[in-house]
Design a protein around this motif. Structure first.
Motif, PDB file in Angstrom:
ATOM      1  N   SER A 263      37.090  -8.395   0.352  1.00  0.00           N
ATOM      2  CA  SER A 263      36.146  -8.973   1.325  1.00  0.00           C
ATOM      3  C   SER A 263      35.294 -10.093   0.713  1.00  0.00           C
ATOM      4  O   SER A 263      34.374 -10.598   1.341  1.00  0.00           O
ATOM      5  N   LYS A 264      35.589 -10.432  -0.552  1.00  0.00           N
ATOM      6  CA  LYS A 264      34.876 -11.493  -1.294  1.00  0.00           C
ATOM      7  C   LYS A 264      33.406 -11.156  -1.535  1.00  0.00           C
ATOM      8  O   LYS A 264      32.592 -12.021  -1.792  1.00  0.00           O
ATOM      9  N   ASP A 265      33.093  -9.859  -1.462  1.00  0.00           N
ATOM     10  CA  ASP A 265      31.722  -9.419  -1.742  1.00  0.00           C
ATOM     11  C   ASP A 265      31.463  -9.354  -3.251  1.00  0.00           C
ATOM     12  O   ASP A 265      30.340  -9.462  -3.714  1.00  0.00           O
ATOM     13  N   PHE A 266      32.522  -9.133  -4.037  1.00  0.00           N
ATOM     14  CA  PHE A 266      32.408  -9.077  -5.489  1.00  0.00           C
ATOM     15  C   PHE A 266      33.267 -10.187  -6.097  1.00  0.00           C
ATOM     16  O   PHE A 266      34.429 -10.351  -5.721  1.00  0.00           O
ATOM     17  N   PRO A 267      32.730 -10.980  -7.039  1.00  0.00           N
ATOM     18  CA  PRO A 267      31.343 -10.929  -7.520  1.00  0.00           C
ATOM     19  C   PRO A 267      30.408 -11.778  -6.634  1.00  0.00           C
ATOM     20  O   PRO A 267      30.839 -12.758  -6.045  1.00  0.00           O
ATOM     21  N   ASN A 268      29.135 -11.373  -6.568  1.00  0.00           N
ATOM     22  CA  ASN A 268      28.153 -12.155  -5.818  1.00  0.00           C
ATOM     23  C   ASN A 268      27.449 -13.157  -6.749  1.00  0.00           C
ATOM     24  O   ASN A 268      27.828 -13.279  -7.928  1.00  0.00           O
ATOM     25  N   ASP A 269      26.440 -13.834  -6.254  1.00  0.00           N
ATOM     26  CA  ASP A 269      25.764 -14.874  -7.064  1.00  0.00           C
ATOM     27  C   ASP A 269      25.152 -14.298  -8.319  1.00  0.00           C
ATOM     28  O   ASP A 269      25.186 -14.933  -9.375  1.00  0.00           O
ATOM     29  N   GLN A 270      24.529 -13.091  -8.200  1.00  0.00           N
ATOM     30  CA  GLN A 270      23.893 -12.474  -9.370  1.00  0.00           C
ATOM     31  C   GLN A 270      24.909 -12.060 -10.427  1.00  0.00           C
ATOM     32  O   GLN A 270      24.576 -11.901 -11.612  1.00  0.00           O
ATOM     33  N   GLU A 271      26.144 -11.867 -10.014  1.00  0.00           N
ATOM     34  CA  GLU A 271      27.198 -11.419 -10.933  1.00  0.00           C
ATOM     35  C   GLU A 271      28.062 -12.580 -11.440  1.00  0.00           C
ATOM     36  O   GLU A 271      29.074 -12.386 -12.064  1.00  0.00           O
ATOM     37  N   SER A 272      27.602 -13.788 -11.146  1.00  0.00           N
ATOM     38  CA  SER A 272      28.315 -14.993 -11.606  1.00  0.00           C
ATOM     39  C   SER A 272      27.460 -15.772 -12.578  1.00  0.00           C
ATOM     40  O   SER A 272      26.232 -15.624 -12.597  1.00  0.00           O
ATOM     41  N   TYR A 273      28.090 -16.657 -13.360  1.00  0.00           N
ATOM     42  CA  TYR A 273      27.356 -17.471 -14.346  1.00  0.00           C
ATOM     43  C   TYR A 273      27.232 -18.915 -13.859  1.00  0.00           C
ATOM     44  O   TYR A 273      28.083 -19.399 -13.114  1.00  0.00           O
TER      45      TYR A 273
END
Length: 273
Positions: A263-273
């Protein structure tokens, strides 16, 4: 002594296990086959970790314990020892690595001790392997015995049913336990035998008796950690108490991960660099 007091002990030894039997404190024992699981079990305060040849079933998917090799057992034992700070680590000598002759038994035991850093070895059988046990002990390697249902002899038994219900087999088990004690074994595992017989053994033998499917009158208990945590679900013998349902939890976690990826929920902005 409570579990909290005993967890202050720097390292469990054969001497401490004997003292536990002498004062009536039950001994806890579980299997582990890898670094991560060994660390979890050790930190929880377990007394003995068995690097069992049950790794053949649990880790490799074999039907019996027979296929696992000495090299594979050493690999598992090395991984476990790295994760353990307190528990006493016992390593199974696998099928075919000690029954042939006592020289081979000694070589196998020495390889396990030198290469894995384990603290003791475990062998299955009584009078038949007396010479091998004595030879291993003569080299200063502690030995744990295993009587009753001995999985390495499964094709001789033809079934995983309860052992020593008949008087002749019960008497042989009592005699074998005495032989192992006299040889110098520090403890004996009794697997899947009547509780009344296990009680008789525990009362007549001075060394610790650890049961698996051997009733409550022995000095300690052992289970396969994957069975006890509910990771493996195919194996449901009467003696198994399941303390968790990790297979269901893990399955749900994996399904949630898949759902979030799709569903493209992971990864979100906080989980990206």
């Amino acid at each position: 002594m409570s579990i909290h007091q005993s967890s202050n002990v720097k390292r469990i030894t054969t001497h401490i296990l004997q003292e536990m039997k002498n004062r009536g404190e039950k001994i806890s024992m579980l299997t582990a086959y890898d670094f991560t699981m060994a660390g979890i079990v050790d930190t929880a305060g377990i007394d003995i970790i068995l690097v069992g040849d049950s790794a053949s079933n649990v880790m490799a998917g074999h039907e019996t314990t027979l296929p696992i090799t000495l090299d594979q057992m050493i690999y598992h034992a090395t991984s476990v020892v790295r994760g353990v700070k307190r528990a006493f680590v016992v390593v199974d000598i696998p099928f075919g690595s000690y029954q042939g002759n006592s020289s081979e038994a000694l070589r196998s035991a020495i390889r396990i001790m030198k290469e894995s850093g384990g603290h003791a070895v475990k062998v299955e059988g009584g009078s038949e392997i007396k010479e091998s046990v004595s030879r291993i002990l003569s080299a200063g390697v502690p030995v744990m015995g295993h009587l009753g249902l001995t999985p390495q002899s499964i094709y001789k038994f033809g079934t995983y049913t309860v052992r020593a219900k008949e008087e002749t087999e019960a008497q042989k088990l009592l005699d074998d336990a005495k032989i192992l004690e006299d040889c110098g074994c520090f403890a004996i595992v009794l697997e899947k035998i009547p509780a009344s017989l296990a009680k008789k053994v525990a009362e007549s033998i001075s060394i610790p008796i650890i049961g698996i499917g051997a009733g409550p009158h022995v000095d300690g208990q052992v289970l396969v950690v994957h069975d006890m945590l509910g990771i493996t679900q195919e194996f449901q013998p009467r003696f198994l108490r399941q303390y968790a349902d990790l297979r269901a939890d893990m399955n749900k976690a994996v399904q949630n991960y898949i759902k979030d990826v799709k569903s493209k929920d992971f990864p979100n902005d906080q989980e990206s660099y």
